[in-house]
Design a protein around this motif. Structure first.
Motif, PDB file in Angstrom:
ATOM      1  N   ASP A   1     -65.324  29.286 -26.897  1.00  0.00           N
ATOM      2  CA  ASP A   1     -66.761  29.507 -26.734  1.00  0.00           C
ATOM      3  C   ASP A   1     -67.225  30.800 -27.388  1.00  0.00           C
ATOM      4  N   GLY A   2     -66.335  31.439 -28.154  1.00  0.00           N
ATOM      5  CA  GLY A   2     -66.676  32.692 -28.815  1.00  0.00           C
ATOM      6  C   GLY A   2     -66.332  33.925 -28.035  1.00  0.00           C
ATOM      7  N   THR A   3     -65.766  33.759 -26.841  1.00  0.00           N
ATOM      8  CA  THR A   3     -65.389  34.908 -26.030  1.00  0.00           C
ATOM      9  C   THR A   3     -64.258  35.691 -26.688  1.00  0.00           C
ATOM     10  N   LEU A   4     -64.403  37.005 -26.732  1.00  0.00           N
ATOM     11  CA  LEU A   4     -63.322  37.864 -27.200  1.00  0.00           C
ATOM     12  C   LEU A   4     -62.363  38.097 -26.038  1.00  0.00           C
ATOM     13  N   LEU A   5     -61.199  37.494 -26.114  1.00  0.00           N
ATOM     14  CA  LEU A   5     -60.238  37.533 -25.022  1.00  0.00           C
ATOM     15  C   LEU A   5     -59.340  38.758 -25.077  1.00  0.00           C
ATOM     16  N   HIS A   6     -59.217  39.327 -26.241  1.00  0.00           N
ATOM     17  CA  HIS A   6     -58.376  40.515 -26.432  1.00  0.00           C
ATOM     18  C   HIS A   6     -58.779  41.148 -27.754  1.00  0.00           C
ATOM     19  N   ALA A   7     -58.795  42.470 -27.817  1.00  0.00           N
ATOM     20  CA  ALA A   7     -59.132  43.160 -29.066  1.00  0.00           C
ATOM     21  C   ALA A   7     -58.187  44.323 -29.281  1.00  0.00           C
ATOM     22  N   ALA A   8     -57.937  44.654 -30.536  1.00  0.00           N
ATOM     23  CA  ALA A   8     -57.035  45.756 -30.872  1.00  0.00           C
ATOM     24  C   ALA A   8     -57.379  46.299 -32.248  1.00  0.00           C
ATOM     25  N   ARG A   9     -56.946  47.510 -32.509  1.00  0.00           N
ATOM     26  CA  ARG A   9     -57.131  48.157 -33.806  1.00  0.00           C
ATOM     27  C   ARG A   9     -55.836  48.836 -34.210  1.00  0.00           C
ATOM     28  N   ARG A  10     -55.588  48.847 -35.513  1.00  0.00           N
ATOM     29  CA  ARG A  10     -54.434  49.557 -36.056  1.00  0.00           C
ATOM     30  C   ARG A  10     -54.794  50.111 -37.426  1.00  0.00           C
ATOM     31  N   PRO A  11     -54.104  51.160 -37.858  1.00  0.00           N
ATOM     32  CA  PRO A  11     -54.306  51.641 -39.232  1.00  0.00           C
ATOM     33  C   PRO A  11     -53.730  50.646 -40.231  1.00  0.00           C
ATOM     34  N   THR A  12     -54.343  50.573 -41.386  1.00  0.00           N
ATOM     35  CA  THR A  12     -53.852  49.690 -42.434  1.00  0.00           C
ATOM     36  C   THR A  12     -52.590  50.244 -43.082  1.00  0.00           C
ATOM     37  N   GLY A  13     -52.500  51.550 -43.199  1.00  0.00           N
ATOM     38  CA  GLY A  13     -51.313  52.179 -43.762  1.00  0.00           C
ATOM     39  C   GLY A  13     -51.233  52.073 -45.272  1.00  0.00           C
ATOM     40  N   ARG A  14     -52.384  52.145 -45.938  1.00  0.00           N
ATOM     41  CA  ARG A  14     -52.377  51.959 -47.395  1.00  0.00           C
ATOM     42  C   ARG A  14     -51.628  53.061 -48.130  1.00  0.00           C
ATOM     43  N   GLU A  15     -51.457  54.221 -47.480  1.00  0.00           N
ATOM     44  CA  GLU A  15     -50.736  55.312 -48.131  1.00  0.00           C
ATOM     45  C   GLU A  15     -49.266  54.951 -48.347  1.00  0.00           C
ATOM     46  N   ARG A  16     -48.777  53.907 -47.679  1.00  0.00           N
ATOM     47  CA  ARG A  16     -47.382  53.483 -47.830  1.00  0.00           C
ATOM     48  C   ARG A  16     -47.213  52.426 -48.918  1.00  0.00           C
ATOM     49  N   GLY A  17     -48.317  52.024 -49.562  1.00  0.00           N
ATOM     50  CA  GLY A  17     -48.227  51.077 -50.668  1.00  0.00           C
ATOM     51  C   GLY A  17     -48.624  49.667 -50.277  1.00  0.00           C
ATOM     52  N   PRO A  18     -48.930  48.823 -51.279  1.00  0.00           N
ATOM     53  CA  PRO A  18     -49.451  47.479 -50.998  1.00  0.00           C
ATOM     54  C   PRO A  18     -48.487  46.576 -50.240  1.00  0.00           C
ATOM     55  N   GLU A  19     -47.207  46.678 -50.497  1.00  0.00           N
ATOM     56  CA  GLU A  19     -46.252  45.835 -49.777  1.00  0.00           C
ATOM     57  C   GLU A  19     -46.241  46.188 -48.297  1.00  0.00           C
ATOM     58  N   ALA A  20     -46.345  47.484 -47.993  1.00  0.00           N
ATOM     59  CA  ALA A  20     -46.386  47.909 -46.596  1.00  0.00           C
ATOM     60  C   ALA A  20     -47.680  47.455 -45.918  1.00  0.00           C
ATOM     61  N   VAL A  21     -48.781  47.442 -46.673  1.00  0.00           N
ATOM     62  CA  VAL A  21     -50.042  46.948 -46.114  1.00  0.00           C
ATOM     63  C   VAL A  21     -49.913  45.485 -45.708  1.00  0.00           C
ATOM     64  N   VAL A  22     -49.342  44.683 -46.602  1.00  0.00           N
ATOM     65  CA  VAL A  22     -49.158  43.260 -46.297  1.00  0.00           C
ATOM     66  C   VAL A  22     -48.282  43.094 -45.056  1.00  0.00           C
ATOM     67  N   GLU A  23     -47.210  43.865 -44.975  1.00  0.00           N
ATOM     68  CA  GLU A  23     -46.325  43.757 -43.815  1.00  0.00           C
ATOM     69  C   GLU A  23     -47.040  44.202 -42.538  1.00  0.00           C
ATOM     70  N   SER A  24     -47.914  45.207 -42.645  1.00  0.00           N
ATOM     71  CA  SER A  24     -48.694  45.639 -41.479  1.00  0.00           C
ATOM     72  C   SER A  24     -49.584  44.509 -40.970  1.00  0.00           C
ATOM     73  N   ILE A  25     -50.203  43.782 -41.902  1.00  0.00           N
ATOM     74  CA  ILE A  25     -51.061  42.660 -41.526  1.00  0.00           C
ATOM     75  C   ILE A  25     -50.244  41.563 -40.858  1.00  0.00           C
ATOM     76  N   LEU A  26     -49.124  41.229 -41.446  1.00  0.00           N
ATOM     77  CA  LEU A  26     -48.279  40.160 -40.897  1.00  0.00           C
ATOM     78  C   LEU A  26     -47.742  40.549 -39.522  1.00  0.00           C
ATOM     79  N   GLY A  27     -47.303  41.801 -39.394  1.00  0.00           N
ATOM     80  CA  GLY A  27     -46.783  42.250 -38.108  1.00  0.00           C
ATOM     81  C   GLY A  27     -47.841  42.283 -37.023  1.00  0.00           C
ATOM     82  N   PHE A  28     -49.050  42.698 -37.395  1.00  0.00           N
ATOM     83  CA  PHE A  28     -50.162  42.726 -36.429  1.00  0.00           C
ATOM     84  C   PHE A  28     -50.469  41.305 -35.961  1.00  0.00           C
ATOM     85  N   ALA A  29     -50.541  40.373 -36.896  1.00  0.00           N
ATOM     86  CA  ALA A  29     -50.810  38.984 -36.534  1.00  0.00           C
ATOM     87  C   ALA A  29     -49.715  38.420 -35.624  1.00  0.00           C
TER      88      ALA A  29
END
Length: 327
Positions: free
Chosen positions: A22-50
């Motif tokens: 119904d559109g309810t936000l059941l849980h929310a979170a934030r994390r840094p993207t970590g772009r200073e560690r390079g694009p591969e690390a950014v992708v891994e951050s996204i995958l790990g967060f998911a």
């Protein structure tokens, strides 16, 4: 409880949520993207967060997410699920949809452009709700646009519809990273106002918010900087409304946080430019703030599995959503 994963990836931070049917936000979170560690690390951050969000859904909602949606900046091929290019993240041709689906045990994943995804949320849940045609323009580090038509966002033939920030409004003006001179985003974005006000005030740390405060206090230097940006924005918006004839212009992003300090002169400037054959649209502030991208990602996910997404958000998410620095 049936739900989807929503991720909004920014240059410095990621916002995420588990979104109910119904559109309810059941849980929310934030994390840094970590772009200073390079694009591969950014992708891994996204995958790990998911992956962590999926685990949270199983532990606290009793089942894994039914789908996932992710919004990313830059050039996006939503059809093939590829993050083509993002200068601020350093990646190129990342098959993000397939990578996420594999990490999430094969659930369907939708990939979208951050501004168009935010526009989808504003159209269905926010300031554009009920408008058959609207243009969503967030004024942040740059300027882009999302064209809303009958509840959907127009991607264009090559995935770049709505790039209003690269309309040339001042020929021969300051150079833009796109290779042109005098682009709208070089004159009317929050970063452009920050640069102009830092120079005019002599304070290298001054930003657009400081300029807005100085405008409100009557500083003539600030008023000149602000009006220059408003005039450039009005010229760009006039081109957009001439081509698109939207019923509503939704203005968001950091510069819109100035409220009527922006909207009063902007409405007047656009109205002064409209001629007889044009219809002045409603010019309104965005309603969803920095949650638009995340909500839009949730809508993309629900569209994948149901064909129709929620039409209204529910209660606030968890009171302590693991806050981290915003993008």
């Amino acid at each position: 409880m049936r739900h989807v994963i929503a991720l909004d990836v920014g240059g410095t931070g990621m916002k995420a949520a588990l979104v109910g049917a119904d559109g309810t936000l059941l849980h929310a979170a934030r994390r840094p993207t970590g772009r200073e560690r390079g694009p591969e690390a950014v992708v891994e951050s996204i995958l790990g967060f998911a992956e962590d969000l999926r685990a949270h859904g199983i532990a606290h909602l009793g089942e894994p997410a039914a789908a996932a949606g992710v919004a990313v900046p830059g050039i996006v091929d939503a059809t093939r699920g590829i993050a083509v290019y993002a200068a601020n993240l350093g990646w190129q041709d990342v098959p993000l949809r397939d990578l996420l689906s594999a990490r999430l045990a094969g659930v369907p994943v939708a990939l979208g452009h951050d501004v168009r995804t935010g526009g989808l949320a504003e159209g269905r849940l926010g300031a554009g709700k009920g408008a058959d045609r609207f243009l969503f323009v967030p004024l942040g580090t740059g300027i882009a646009g999302a064209i809303g038509i009958d509840g959907a966002i127009e991607p264009g033939a090559h995935g770049s519809a709505g790039e209003i920030g690269h309309i040339v409004v001042r020929p021969g003006g300051p150079p833009c990273g796109c290779g042109q001179r005098g682009c709208l985003e070089r004159l009317a974005s929050a970063s452009a106002v920050s640069t102009a006000w830092a120079e005019a005030s002599g304070d290298p740390e001054a930003d657009a918010a400081d300029c807005a405060k100085a405008v409100e206090s009557g500083d003539p230097r600030a008023q000149e900087v602000w009006q220059d940006a408003v005039d450039a924005l009005a010229d760009g918006l006039l081109t957009a409304l001439t081509l698109l004839d939207p019923r509503t212009l939704i203005i968001g992003g950091g510069l819109a946080e100035a409220g009527e300090t922006l909207f009063t002169p902007l409405r007047a400037a656009v109205a002064a430019r409209v001629v007889q054959f044009q219809t002045l649209p409603d010019i309104v502030p965005a309603a969803l703030g920095d949650t638009a991208g995340c909500l839009g990602a949730g809508l993309l996910a629900w569209d994948l599995i149901d064909g129709a997404a929620p039409t209204g958000p529910g209660p606030d998410p968890d009171p302590n959503p693991n806050p981290t620095p915003r993008r």
